[in-house]
Design an enzyme around this catalytic site. Structure first.
Site, PDB file in Angstrom:
ATOM      1  N   LYS A 162       4.565  -6.654   5.154  1.00  0.00           N
ATOM      2  CA  LYS A 162       3.858  -6.792   3.755  1.00  0.00           C
ATOM      3  C   LYS A 162       4.499  -7.846   2.949  1.00  0.00           C
ATOM      4  O   LYS A 162       3.856  -8.724   2.448  1.00  0.00           O
ATOM      5  CB  LYS A 162       3.979  -5.524   2.714  1.00  0.00           C
ATOM      6  CG  LYS A 162       3.560  -4.437   3.642  1.00  0.00           C
ATOM      7  CD  LYS A 162       3.417  -3.022   2.730  1.00  0.00           C
ATOM      8  CE  LYS A 162       4.856  -2.525   2.218  1.00  0.00           C
ATOM      9  NZ  LYS A 162       5.541  -2.181   3.380  1.00  0.00           N
ATOM     10  N   ARG A 217       1.587   3.380  -4.027  1.00  0.00           N
ATOM     11  CA  ARG A 217       1.892   4.164  -2.807  1.00  0.00           C
ATOM     12  C   ARG A 217       1.726   5.547  -2.809  1.00  0.00           C
ATOM     13  O   ARG A 217       2.131   6.131  -2.059  1.00  0.00           O
ATOM     14  CB  ARG A 217       3.494   4.033  -2.796  1.00  0.00           C
ATOM     15  CG  ARG A 217       4.092   3.024  -2.055  1.00  0.00           C
ATOM     16  CD  ARG A 217       5.656   2.828  -2.437  1.00  0.00           C
ATOM     17  NE  ARG A 217       6.310   2.904  -1.231  1.00  0.00           N
ATOM     18  CZ  ARG A 217       6.943   1.605  -1.058  1.00  0.00           C
ATOM     19  NH1 ARG A 217       6.781   0.562  -1.735  1.00  0.00           N
ATOM     20  NH2 ARG A 217       7.753   1.397   0.260  1.00  0.00           N
ATOM     21  N   ARG A 239      16.380  -7.025  10.238  1.00  0.00           N
ATOM     22  CA  ARG A 239      16.313  -7.795   8.828  1.00  0.00           C
ATOM     23  C   ARG A 239      17.580  -7.764   8.350  1.00  0.00           C
ATOM     24  O   ARG A 239      18.389  -7.042   8.159  1.00  0.00           O
ATOM     25  CB  ARG A 239      15.382  -6.787   8.055  1.00  0.00           C
ATOM     26  CG  ARG A 239      15.149  -7.603   6.789  1.00  0.00           C
ATOM     27  CD  ARG A 239      13.983  -6.862   5.947  1.00  0.00           C
ATOM     28  NE  ARG A 239      13.911  -5.311   5.664  1.00  0.00           N
ATOM     29  CZ  ARG A 239      13.287  -4.755   5.100  1.00  0.00           C
ATOM     30  NH1 ARG A 239      12.107  -5.285   4.667  1.00  0.00           N
ATOM     31  NH2 ARG A 239      13.332  -3.541   4.482  1.00  0.00           N
ATOM     32  N   ARG A 258      19.937  -4.365   4.123  1.00  0.00           N
ATOM     33  CA  ARG A 258      19.553  -3.734   3.086  1.00  0.00           C
ATOM     34  C   ARG A 258      20.103  -2.144   3.344  1.00  0.00           C
ATOM     35  O   ARG A 258      20.057  -1.812   4.373  1.00  0.00           O
ATOM     36  CB  ARG A 258      17.871  -3.472   2.845  1.00  0.00           C
ATOM     37  CG  ARG A 258      17.532  -4.167   1.830  1.00  0.00           C
ATOM     38  CD  ARG A 258      15.875  -4.456   1.714  1.00  0.00           C
ATOM     39  NE  ARG A 258      15.202  -3.306   1.743  1.00  0.00           N
ATOM     40  CZ  ARG A 258      13.883  -2.974   1.679  1.00  0.00           C
ATOM     41  NH1 ARG A 258      13.271  -4.076   1.538  1.00  0.00           N
ATOM     42  NH2 ARG A 258      13.415  -1.713   1.596  1.00  0.00           N
ATOM     43  N   ARG A 296      11.696   7.115   5.338  1.00  0.00           N
ATOM     44  CA  ARG A 296      10.783   6.038   4.674  1.00  0.00           C
ATOM     45  C   ARG A 296       9.663   6.114   5.353  1.00  0.00           C
ATOM     46  O   ARG A 296       8.332   6.416   4.896  1.00  0.00           O
ATOM     47  CB  ARG A 296      11.383   4.732   4.608  1.00  0.00           C
ATOM     48  CG  ARG A 296      12.355   4.760   3.448  1.00  0.00           C
ATOM     49  CD  ARG A 296      13.249   3.445   3.840  1.00  0.00           C
ATOM     50  NE  ARG A 296      12.388   2.136   3.446  1.00  0.00           N
ATOM     51  CZ  ARG A 296      12.749   1.026   4.288  1.00  0.00           C
ATOM     52  NH1 ARG A 296      13.819   0.821   5.035  1.00  0.00           N
ATOM     53  NH2 ARG A 296      12.044   0.018   3.983  1.00  0.00           N
TER      54      ARG A 296
HETATM   55  P1  AP5 Z   1       8.942  -7.359   5.761  1.00  0.00           P
HETATM   56  O1  AP5 Z   1       7.949  -8.489   5.500  1.00  0.00           O
HETATM   57  O2  AP5 Z   1      10.371  -7.502   4.857  1.00  0.00           O
HETATM   58  O3  AP5 Z   1       8.290  -6.200   5.679  1.00  0.00           O
HETATM   59  P2  AP5 Z   1       7.811  -4.950   4.413  1.00  0.00           P
HETATM   60  O4  AP5 Z   1       6.565  -4.454   5.125  1.00  0.00           O
HETATM   61  O5  AP5 Z   1       7.904  -5.904   3.300  1.00  0.00           O
HETATM   62  O6  AP5 Z   1       8.935  -3.907   4.546  1.00  0.00           O
HETATM   63  P3  AP5 Z   1       9.720  -3.297   3.234  1.00  0.00           P
HETATM   64  O7  AP5 Z   1      11.049  -2.336   4.005  1.00  0.00           O
HETATM   65  O8  AP5 Z   1      10.245  -4.131   2.342  1.00  0.00           O
HETATM   66  O9  AP5 Z   1       8.836  -2.361   2.711  1.00  0.00           O
HETATM   67  P4  AP5 Z   1       8.958  -0.945   2.076  1.00  0.00           P
HETATM   68  O10 AP5 Z   1       7.598  -0.697   1.726  1.00  0.00           O
HETATM   69  O11 AP5 Z   1       9.729  -0.028   2.730  1.00  0.00           O
HETATM   70  O12 AP5 Z   1      10.060  -1.493   0.911  1.00  0.00           O
HETATM   71  P5  AP5 Z   1      10.068  -1.709  -0.562  1.00  0.00           P
HETATM   72  O13 AP5 Z   1      10.978  -2.834  -0.859  1.00  0.00           O
HETATM   73  O14 AP5 Z   1       8.503  -1.914  -0.803  1.00  0.00           O
HETATM   74  O15 AP5 Z   1       9.494  -7.405   7.447  1.00  0.00           O
HETATM   75  C1  AP5 Z   1      10.438  -6.611   7.999  1.00  0.00           C
HETATM   76  C2  AP5 Z   1      11.073  -7.493   8.861  1.00  0.00           C
HETATM   77  O16 AP5 Z   1      10.398  -7.985  10.121  1.00  0.00           O
HETATM   78  C3  AP5 Z   1      11.884  -8.912   8.360  1.00  0.00           C
HETATM   79  O17 AP5 Z   1      12.991  -8.979   8.952  1.00  0.00           O
HETATM   80  C4  AP5 Z   1      10.724  -9.865   8.843  1.00  0.00           C
HETATM   81  O18 AP5 Z   1      11.406 -11.032   8.904  1.00  0.00           O
HETATM   82  C5  AP5 Z   1      10.055  -9.324  10.174  1.00  0.00           C
HETATM   83  N1  AP5 Z   1       8.771  -9.497  10.347  1.00  0.00           N
HETATM   84  C6  AP5 Z   1       8.050  -9.531   9.267  1.00  0.00           C
HETATM   85  N2  AP5 Z   1       6.434  -9.809  10.003  1.00  0.00           N
HETATM   86  C7  AP5 Z   1       7.018 -10.143  11.350  1.00  0.00           C
HETATM   87  C8  AP5 Z   1       5.883 -10.557  12.314  1.00  0.00           C
HETATM   88  N3  AP5 Z   1       4.707 -10.859  12.160  1.00  0.00           N
HETATM   89  N4  AP5 Z   1       6.739 -10.829  13.436  1.00  0.00           N
HETATM   90  C9  AP5 Z   1       7.859 -10.624  13.784  1.00  0.00           C
HETATM   91  N5  AP5 Z   1       8.887 -10.398  12.653  1.00  0.00           N
HETATM   92  C10 AP5 Z   1       8.342 -10.183  11.443  1.00  0.00           C
HETATM   93  O19 AP5 Z   1      10.368  -0.250  -1.214  1.00  0.00           O
HETATM   94  C11 AP5 Z   1      11.874   0.080  -1.027  1.00  0.00           C
HETATM   95  C12 AP5 Z   1      12.086   1.312  -1.870  1.00  0.00           C
HETATM   96  O20 AP5 Z   1      11.524   1.201  -3.302  1.00  0.00           O
HETATM   97  C13 AP5 Z   1      11.091   2.614  -1.481  1.00  0.00           C
HETATM   98  O21 AP5 Z   1      11.715   3.353  -0.328  1.00  0.00           O
HETATM   99  C14 AP5 Z   1      10.918   3.367  -2.709  1.00  0.00           C
HETATM  100  O22 AP5 Z   1      12.249   4.095  -3.108  1.00  0.00           O
HETATM  101  C15 AP5 Z   1      11.212   2.310  -3.968  1.00  0.00           C
HETATM  102  N6  AP5 Z   1       9.651   2.054  -4.360  1.00  0.00           N
HETATM  103  C16 AP5 Z   1       8.980   0.610  -4.135  1.00  0.00           C
HETATM  104  N7  AP5 Z   1       7.749   0.591  -4.651  1.00  0.00           N
HETATM  105  C17 AP5 Z   1       7.529   1.708  -4.739  1.00  0.00           C
HETATM  106  C18 AP5 Z   1       6.579   2.308  -5.366  1.00  0.00           C
HETATM  107  N8  AP5 Z   1       5.060   1.707  -5.569  1.00  0.00           N
HETATM  108  N9  AP5 Z   1       6.545   3.802  -5.897  1.00  0.00           N
HETATM  109  C19 AP5 Z   1       7.606   4.621  -5.536  1.00  0.00           C
HETATM  110  N10 AP5 Z   1       8.623   3.824  -5.229  1.00  0.00           N
HETATM  111  C20 AP5 Z   1       8.859   2.548  -4.738  1.00  0.00           C
END
Ligand code: AP5
Length: 214
Positions: free
Chosen positions: A13, A88, A123, A156, A167
Site C-alpha cells: 500500500k 481499517r 523491508r 520496523r 497483524r
Molecule cells: P509497503 O509498501 O511498505 O507495504 P504496506 O502495505 O504499506 O505495509 P505496512 O506494513 O506499512 O502496512 P500496515 O498496514 O501493516 O502498516 P501501517 O504502517 O499502516 O511494502 C512492504 C515491503 O515490500 C517494502 O519493503 C517494499 O519495498 C516491498 N514492496 C512493495 N511493493 C512491492 C512489489 N510490488 N514488489 C516487490 N516488493 C515490493 O500500520 C502499522 C500499525 O499502526 C498497525 O499495526 C496499527 O497498530 C497502527 N495503525 C495504523 N493505521 C491504523 C488504523 N487505521 N486503525 C488502527 N490502527 C492503525
C-alpha cells in the site's frame, strides 16, 4: 482524486501510495506513519499508540477517527488525497462516510501471506524520513543509507515473524470485511500486488485510468 488503499500489511500500500502521489501530486495520509512519528516525538498520541503498534493490534477507533478528521481538514487535502491504512474497521469506514468524503475509488491490493512475509522480513525503513526500501526488491543506492536524506535504514519493530502473524490475523478479522462494504458501494477496484514494483506502477495507472505520459 480521493482514494483509499486497502490491503494486508506488507501488500504494498505504501509503495503504491508513493507512486500515485508522485504522479498526481496529492498528499498521502498514512495513519501508520503519523502514529510512528508521534511515537518518535514522544507526544501524547504516541504514548497512547505505542503499546498497540508494538503488539500488532489496532489503535482504538476513537483515536484514529479524531486523528484522520483533523488531518483531512488541512488545506493540502482540498484537491484530493490518498488514504493509506485507513479505514481499517467498520467504525472507521462509517466515520469517513459521515464526513461525506465522496471517495472516488478504493484500491484493494491483493497479495498472498507468503509474499507478504517475504516482503516484510526484507523491508528496511529510514530512521529519519520513513522512506521504505527492500533488501532485494528495492535496495538503497548505498548499503543501509537512505537515498533521499542519508539516514540510517532499520527494520520496523513490528516486522518480526510473530508480530507479522498477529497483524495478518487482525487484518483478516477486522479489515477484510471492508472489501464487501466498498464493493457494495461500487467503488472497489482490485490491484494485483504480487507483480514487481515497475509492473505494479503500470497496472495501478491502468486500473485508475491514468496515462503515464501525458
Ligand atoms: P509497503 O509498501 O511498505 O507495504 P504496506 O502495505 O504499506 O505495509 P505496512 O506494513 O506499512 O502496512 P500496515 O498496514 O501493516 O502498516 P501501517 O504502517 O499502516 O511494502 C512492504 C515491503 O515490500 C517494502 O519493503 C517494499 O519495498 C516491498 N514492496 C512493495 N511493493 C512491492 C512489489 N510490488 N514488489 C516487490 N516488493 C515490493 O500500520 C502499522 C500499525 O499502526 C498497525 O499495526 C496499527 O497498530 C497502527 N495503525 C495504523 N493505521 C491504523 C488504523 N487505521 N486503525 C488502527 N490502527 C492503525
Amino acid at each position: 482524486m480521493r482514494l483509499i488503499l486497502l490491503g494486508a500489511p506488507g501488500a504494498g500500500k505504501g509503495t503504491i501510495a508513493e507512486i500515485i502521489r508522485a504522479r498526481l501530486n496529492i498528499p498521502t495520509i498514512s495513519t501508520g506513519n503519523i502514529l510512528r512519528e508521534a511515537i518518535l516525538n514522544r507526544t501524547k498520541l504516541g504514548r497512547v499508540a505505542k503499546p498497540y503498534i508494538d503488539a500488532g493490534k489496532l489503535v482504538p477507533d476513537n483515536v484514529i477517527i479524531e486523528l484522520i478528521k483533523n488531518r483531512l481538514s488541512e488545506a493540502d487535502c482540498k484537491n484530493g488525497f490518498i488514504l493509506d491504512g485507513v479505514p481499517r474497521t467498520a467504525a472507521q469506514a462509517a466515520a469517513l462516510d459521515e464526513i461525506g468524503l465522496n471517495i472516488d475509488a478504493v484500491l484493494m491490493v491483493e497479495a498472498s501471506d507468503e509474499v507478504i512475509e517475504r516482503r516484510l522480513s526484507g523491508r528496511r525503513v529510514c530512521k529519519c524520513c520513513g522512506a521504505t526500501y527492500h533488501l532485494k526488491n528495492k535496495p538503497p543506492r548505498k548499503e543501509n543509507q537512505c537515498d533521499s536524506c542519508g539516514g540510517a535504514l532499520v527494520r520496523r519493530a513490528d516486522d518480526t515473524p510473530e508480530i507479522i502473524r498477529d497483524r495478518l490475523k487482525v487484518y483478516h478479522d477486522k479489515t477484510k470485511p471492508l472489501i464487501e462494504y466498498y464493493s457494495n458501494k461500487d467503488i472497489l477496484l482490485t490491484v494485483d500486488g504480487q507483480k514487481n514494483i515497475e509492473e505494479t506502477k503500470d497496472h495501478v495507472f491502468s486500473v485508475l485510468g491514468i496515462m503515464e505520459r501525458l
